[in-house]
Design an enzyme around this catalytic site. Structure first.
Site, PDB file in Angstrom:
ATOM      1  N   ASN A   9       0.869  -1.190   0.000  1.00 11.31           N
ATOM      2  CA  ASN A   9       0.000   0.000   0.000  1.00 11.31           C
ATOM      3  C   ASN A   9       0.900   1.234   0.000  1.00 11.31           C
ATOM      4  O   ASN A   9       1.513   1.557   1.015  1.00 11.31           O
ATOM      5  CB  ASN A   9      -0.896  -0.039   1.244  1.00 11.31           C
ATOM      6  CG  ASN A   9      -1.756   1.201   1.379  1.00 11.31           C
ATOM      7  OD1 ASN A   9      -1.800   2.052   0.480  1.00 11.31           O
ATOM      8  ND2 ASN A   9      -2.450   1.313   2.506  1.00 11.31           N
ATOM      9  N   LYS A  11       0.050   4.247  -0.200  1.00 10.80           N
ATOM     10  CA  LYS A  11      -0.610   5.387   0.451  1.00 10.80           C
ATOM     11  C   LYS A  11      -0.456   6.662  -0.397  1.00 10.80           C
ATOM     12  O   LYS A  11      -0.416   6.583  -1.614  1.00 10.80           O
ATOM     13  CB  LYS A  11      -0.094   5.559   1.889  1.00 10.80           C
ATOM     14  CG  LYS A  11      -0.230   4.242   2.686  1.00 10.80           C
ATOM     15  CD  LYS A  11      -0.040   4.386   4.164  1.00 10.80           C
ATOM     16  CE  LYS A  11      -0.217   3.027   4.845  1.00 10.80           C
ATOM     17  NZ  LYS A  11      -0.117   3.077   6.274  1.00 10.80           N
ATOM     18  N   HIS A  95      -9.638   1.030   5.051  1.00 14.24           N
ATOM     19  CA  HIS A  95      -8.341   1.215   5.716  1.00 14.24           C
ATOM     20  C   HIS A  95      -8.531   2.107   6.945  1.00 14.24           C
ATOM     21  O   HIS A  95      -9.310   3.061   6.919  1.00 14.24           O
ATOM     22  CB  HIS A  95      -7.325   1.834   4.748  1.00 14.24           C
ATOM     23  CG  HIS A  95      -5.929   1.750   5.286  1.00 14.24           C
ATOM     24  ND1 HIS A  95      -5.454   2.628   6.237  1.00 14.24           N
ATOM     25  CD2 HIS A  95      -4.930   0.870   5.049  1.00 14.24           C
ATOM     26  CE1 HIS A  95      -4.212   2.272   6.549  1.00 14.24           C
ATOM     27  NE2 HIS A  95      -3.876   1.218   5.841  1.00 14.24           N
ATOM     28  N   GLU A  97      -6.840   4.425   8.160  1.00 14.48           N
ATOM     29  CA  GLU A  97      -6.590   5.866   7.957  1.00 14.48           C
ATOM     30  C   GLU A  97      -7.855   6.544   7.426  1.00 14.48           C
ATOM     31  O   GLU A  97      -8.124   7.708   7.736  1.00 14.48           O
ATOM     32  CB  GLU A  97      -5.383   6.056   7.026  1.00 14.48           C
ATOM     33  CG  GLU A  97      -4.084   5.735   7.767  1.00 14.48           C
ATOM     34  CD  GLU A  97      -2.947   5.236   6.902  1.00 14.48           C
ATOM     35  OE1 GLU A  97      -3.033   5.319   5.661  1.00 14.48           O
ATOM     36  OE2 GLU A  97      -1.963   4.730   7.480  1.00 14.48           O
ATOM     37  N   GLU A 167      -5.116  -5.128  10.483  1.00 16.37           N
ATOM     38  CA  GLU A 167      -4.086  -4.112  10.683  1.00 16.37           C
ATOM     39  C   GLU A 167      -4.342  -3.395  12.008  1.00 16.37           C
ATOM     40  O   GLU A 167      -5.172  -2.480  12.068  1.00 16.37           O
ATOM     41  CB  GLU A 167      -4.125  -3.081   9.554  1.00 16.37           C
ATOM     42  CG  GLU A 167      -3.827  -3.650   8.193  1.00 16.37           C
ATOM     43  CD  GLU A 167      -3.310  -2.569   7.241  1.00 16.37           C
ATOM     44  OE1 GLU A 167      -2.216  -2.748   6.713  1.00 16.37           O
ATOM     45  OE2 GLU A 167      -3.997  -1.552   7.049  1.00 16.37           O
ATOM     46  N   GLY A 173       2.782   2.128  10.800  1.00 20.01           N
ATOM     47  CA  GLY A 173       3.735   3.234  10.668  1.00 20.01           C
ATOM     48  C   GLY A 173       4.444   3.580  11.966  1.00 20.01           C
ATOM     49  O   GLY A 173       5.120   4.608  12.055  1.00 20.01           O
ATOM     50  N   SER A 212       3.716  -2.317  10.173  1.00 19.06           N
ATOM     51  CA  SER A 212       5.170  -2.368  10.324  1.00 19.06           C
ATOM     52  C   SER A 212       5.774  -3.701   9.895  1.00 19.06           C
ATOM     53  O   SER A 212       6.735  -4.176  10.506  1.00 19.06           O
ATOM     54  CB  SER A 212       5.581  -2.004  11.759  1.00 19.06           C
ATOM     55  OG  SER A 212       5.188  -0.668  12.056  1.00 19.06           O
TER      56      SER A 212
HETATM   57  P1  13P Z   1       3.147   0.297   7.634  1.00 23.86           P
HETATM   58  O1  13P Z   1       3.668  -0.987   7.004  1.00 23.86           O
HETATM   59  O2  13P Z   1       3.866   1.513   7.166  1.00 23.86           O
HETATM   60  O3  13P Z   1       3.055   0.161   9.110  1.00 23.86           O
HETATM   61  O4  13P Z   1       1.638   0.471   7.103  1.00 23.86           O
HETATM   62  C1  13P Z   1       0.745  -0.587   7.185  1.00 23.86           C
HETATM   63  C2  13P Z   1      -0.486  -0.228   6.447  1.00 23.86           C
HETATM   64  O5  13P Z   1      -1.268   0.609   6.873  1.00 23.86           O
HETATM   65  C3  13P Z   1      -0.733  -0.892   5.159  1.00 23.86           C
HETATM   66  O6  13P Z   1      -2.024  -0.671   4.700  1.00 23.86           O
END
Ligand code: 13P
Length: 251
Positions: A9, A11, A95, A97, A167, A173, A212
């Site tokens: 992803n 982002k 997601h 976010e 997740e 992150g 992560s």
């Molecule tokens: P990270 O791997 O940067 O922690 O992000 C995970 C994520 O949100 C993938 O959709």
């Protein structure tokens, strides 16, 4: 047997130059044949990435779509049918976010999931708890409710062609990864919840871990019985690191 899936992803990252570099880096990776690999660029770059990865076997997905599947008067949105037209095969829905920072509701997630499937694409449903919810002992309730909203609205058959990603928000992150045991516990609960409606669907559905994931911890996570691959954020922006994660999912 479930074929592992590793999804990157990207982002809201990338310029035309950095995306071209990443495509080039991915093309140079030795990727395992027994792992399905997908990348999710921002909508602007999907067509370019799709073209750039032709022949590599890497699938291209989108990070979101509109609640309505067809084109229409909806400024700023992208319809699942438009994503299908530019070569997308998968779409992330729900997601964290989007749920937490943009206020996306379970009802919207359900509509997006349905819109994706109605265009012949595969939804990748993201679920996960915040740190406060985990500390309050509510992880399985929160994840269970996010999953249930889709199962109740669309039926268990909707998961015949879908992927689930667990997740934990606190692991995204942050550099904090769920331990393989913590992740496995939630993955097993997700599969059990689906199995209560259909053992066959539950057995076949792929459940990815995200939060992560990096080359250094991927093999341990992917070795757990109910973890069928990863949804990778930051580490997917580095072709060598992402290639190593993909190889960790192979046999
Ligand atoms: P990270 O791997 O940067 O922690 O992000 C995970 C994520 O949100 C993938 O959709």
């Amino acid at each position: 047997m479930r074929r592992p899936l590793v999804a990157g992803n990207w982002k809201m990252h990338g310029t035309r130059a950095s995306v071209a570099e990443l495509i080039n880096g991915l093309r140079q990776q030795v990727l395992p044949a027994d792992v399905e690999i997908a990348v999710f660029p921002c909508s602007l770059h999907i067509a370019e990435v799709f073209g750039g990865l032709v022949g590599t076997g890497v699938t291209v997905g989108a990070q979101d779509c509109a609640v309505d599947p067809e084109q229409g008067a909806l400024t700023g949105e992208v319809a699942a049918s438009q994503l299908q037209d530019v070569g997308c095969a998968l779409v992330l829905v729900g997601h964290s976010e989007r749920r937490l920072l943009l206020g996306e509701t379970d009802a919207e997630v359900v509509r997006k999931f349905a819109a994706v499937q109605s265009c012949g694409l595969t939804p990748l449903l993201c679920v996960g708890e915040t740190l406060a919810q985990r500390e309050a002992g509510k992880t399985l309730d929160v994840v269970g409710a996010q999953l249930a909203s889709v199962v109740e609205a669309l039926g268990i058959e909707a998961f015949i062609r879908a992927v689930v990603a667990y997740e934990p928000v606190w692991a995204i992150g942050s550099g904090l990864t769920a331990s393989p045991e913590q992740a496995q516990q939630v993955h097993a609960a997700i599969r059990a919840q689906l199995a209560a409606q259909s053992a066959e669907v539950a057995c076949a559905v792929r459940i990815l871990y995200g939060g992560s994931v990096k080359a250094a911890n991927a093999a341990e996570l992917f070795g757990m019985p109910d973890i069928d691959g990863g949804l990778v954020g930051g580490a997917s922006l580095n072709a060598d690191e992402f290639g190593a994660i993909c190889r960790a999912a192979g046999s």
